[in-house]
Design an enzyme around this catalytic site. Structure first.
Site, mmCIF file in Angstrom:
data_model
loop_
_atom_site.group_PDB
_atom_site.id
_atom_site.type_symbol
_atom_site.label_atom_id
_atom_site.label_comp_id
_atom_site.label_asym_id
_atom_site.label_seq_id
_atom_site.Cartn_x
_atom_site.Cartn_y
_atom_site.Cartn_z
ATOM 1 N N ALA A 93 0.867 -1.191 0.000
ATOM 2 C CA ALA A 93 0.000 0.000 0.000
ATOM 3 C C ALA A 93 0.901 1.239 0.000
ATOM 4 C CB ALA A 93 -0.969 -0.011 1.177
ATOM 5 N N HIS A 151 7.170 5.777 1.498
ATOM 6 C CA HIS A 151 7.954 4.576 1.179
ATOM 7 C C HIS A 151 8.979 4.887 0.089
ATOM 8 C CE1 HIS A 151 4.095 2.512 2.588
ATOM 9 N NE2 HIS A 151 5.008 1.955 3.361
HETATM 10 P P1 AMP Z 1 5.077 -0.037 6.432
HETATM 11 O O1 AMP Z 1 4.757 -0.443 5.026
HETATM 12 O O2 AMP Z 1 4.054 0.831 7.064
HETATM 13 O O3 AMP Z 1 5.534 -1.182 7.277
HETATM 14 O O4 AMP Z 1 6.352 0.914 6.293
HETATM 15 C C1 AMP Z 1 7.519 0.476 5.654
HETATM 16 C C2 AMP Z 1 8.626 1.458 5.982
HETATM 17 O O5 AMP Z 1 8.269 2.747 5.504
HETATM 18 C C3 AMP Z 1 8.869 1.585 7.488
HETATM 19 O O6 AMP Z 1 10.262 1.684 7.732
HETATM 20 C C4 AMP Z 1 8.154 2.866 7.816
HETATM 21 O O7 AMP Z 1 8.689 3.539 8.945
HETATM 22 C C5 AMP Z 1 8.396 3.674 6.551
HETATM 23 N N1 AMP Z 1 7.410 4.761 6.435
HETATM 24 C C6 AMP Z 1 6.057 4.641 6.590
HETATM 25 N N2 AMP Z 1 5.479 5.851 6.456
HETATM 26 C C7 AMP Z 1 6.466 6.740 6.227
HETATM 27 C C8 AMP Z 1 6.509 8.151 6.025
HETATM 28 N N3 AMP Z 1 5.401 8.901 6.042
HETATM 29 N N4 AMP Z 1 7.714 8.746 5.821
HETATM 30 C C9 AMP Z 1 8.857 7.995 5.813
HETATM 31 N N5 AMP Z 1 8.877 6.651 5.999
HETATM 32 C C10 AMP Z 1 7.706 6.036 6.207
#
Ligand code: AMP
Length: 284
Positions: free
Chosen positions: A32, A37
């Site tokens: 998603a 990301h």
């Molecule tokens: P997730 O798919 O939510 O597990 O996130 C994957 C990676 O993206 C993790 O290291 C999160 O901390 C990072 N991430 C999620 N949202 C953001 C954002 N708004 N800014 C920077 N990194 C993000």
């Protein structure tokens, strides 16, 4: 972009790249995807080696079955976004590929106090699940650099500890990337897709409250400041899990501040069914 689904196949490919002298940079995600990301990927690409992303909605880190069921899945769009952003390698494993012994592995990681505060307190077992999946992914990808978002502040600290206790610190260097925000300040998150129009408008209240804390950090005792902040959130319709002001390196609650200690303010709150988290390092 080359897509792999099997651990053995991606490892074979990455071995070859390493033998050619390439550095491996890794961005694990649950899909998603949004520009937050992609900002991790863009940092990963700066090293000039091979950029590897993974998409895996990890069942063991969801303490709430409904949250897992409702986690957004946008695989076709994700693949397109990563391809356009210049990702070299994408890994989309199945649950059995990540957990060949099944998901109910009784082994535990000794993550220390960081595991049971804040997110750990409100989402029991969450960080054991995070540790399981990150450990497995690191063993498969064996990156030199691992990119994670400051948006999940505590997760970065847990993963740093995981890397240390597993001895992977000889190989893997964790790089923390700043939070990417929407125009109004809302931290980008896959869960934002689940917000209804009215909720989306309200959601920025979390970031505004973090800014309120930052602005008033030296004006009130922390207990009063946190109570004011929580009240601001509840009056906007949030259900608050926590509002905390903590030491930026240990995440221990700070009550008396000497004006020098590095601080981070952290919030977790629901808008109806959707749980949002955000944090802000305090700058005077
Ligand atoms: P997730 O798919 O939510 O597990 O996130 C994957 C990676 O993206 C993790 O290291 C999160 O901390 C990072 N991430 C999620 N949202 C953001 C954002 N708004 N800014 C920077 N990194 C993000």
């Amino acid at each position: 972009m080359i897509l792999f689904r099997k651990a053995e196949d991606i490892r074979q490919y990455l071995d070859k790249q390493e033998n050619l002298g390439k550095q491996l940079s890794f961005v694990p995600t649950m899909g998603a995807l949004h520009p937050g990301h992609l900002s991790l990927l863009s940092e990963a690409k700066k090293g000039g080696g091979i950029s590897v992303c993974s998409i895996f909605v990890n069942p063991t880190q969801f303490n709430d079955a409904k949250d897992f069921e409702k986690y957004p899945v946008t695989l076709d769009e994700d693949i397109k976004m990563l391809e356009e952003a210049g990702c070299d390698v994408l890994f989309i494993p199945s649950v059995t590929e990540i957990y060949p012994q099944g998901v109910s592995d009784p082994s535990r990681y000794e993550l220390g106090a960081i595991e049971s505060v804040l997110e750990g307190k409100y989402r029991p077992g969450h960080f054991q699940g995070v540790a399981m999946v990150v450990h497995r992914l690191l063993e498969i990808v064996m990156p030199h650099h691992l990119y994670m978002g400051q948006k999940d502040y505590q997760q970065c600290m847990v993963v740093a500890e995981l890397i240390r206790i597993t001895g992977l610190d000889k190989r893997v260097q964790l790089k923390v990337v700043p939070t990417m925000r929407e125009k109004d300040g809302l931290a980008m998150s896959s869960r934002n897709m689940r917000l209804k129009k009215e909720e989306r408008k309200l959601a920025v209240g979390i970031y505004e409250t973090l800014q309120f804390i930052n602005k008033n950090i030296a004006k009130e005792p922390f207990s009063a400041l946190k109570a004011d902040a929580a009240h601001r959130l509840t009056s906007k319709g949030f259900r608050v899990d926590y509002v905390e002001i903590a030491d930026a390196t240990t995440l221990e609650t700070v009550i008396e501040w000497d004006g020098k200690q590095g601080l981070v303010a952290l919030i977790a709150a629901y808008l109806n069914e959707v749980r949002l988290i955000d944090n802000l390092q305090v700058v005077q």
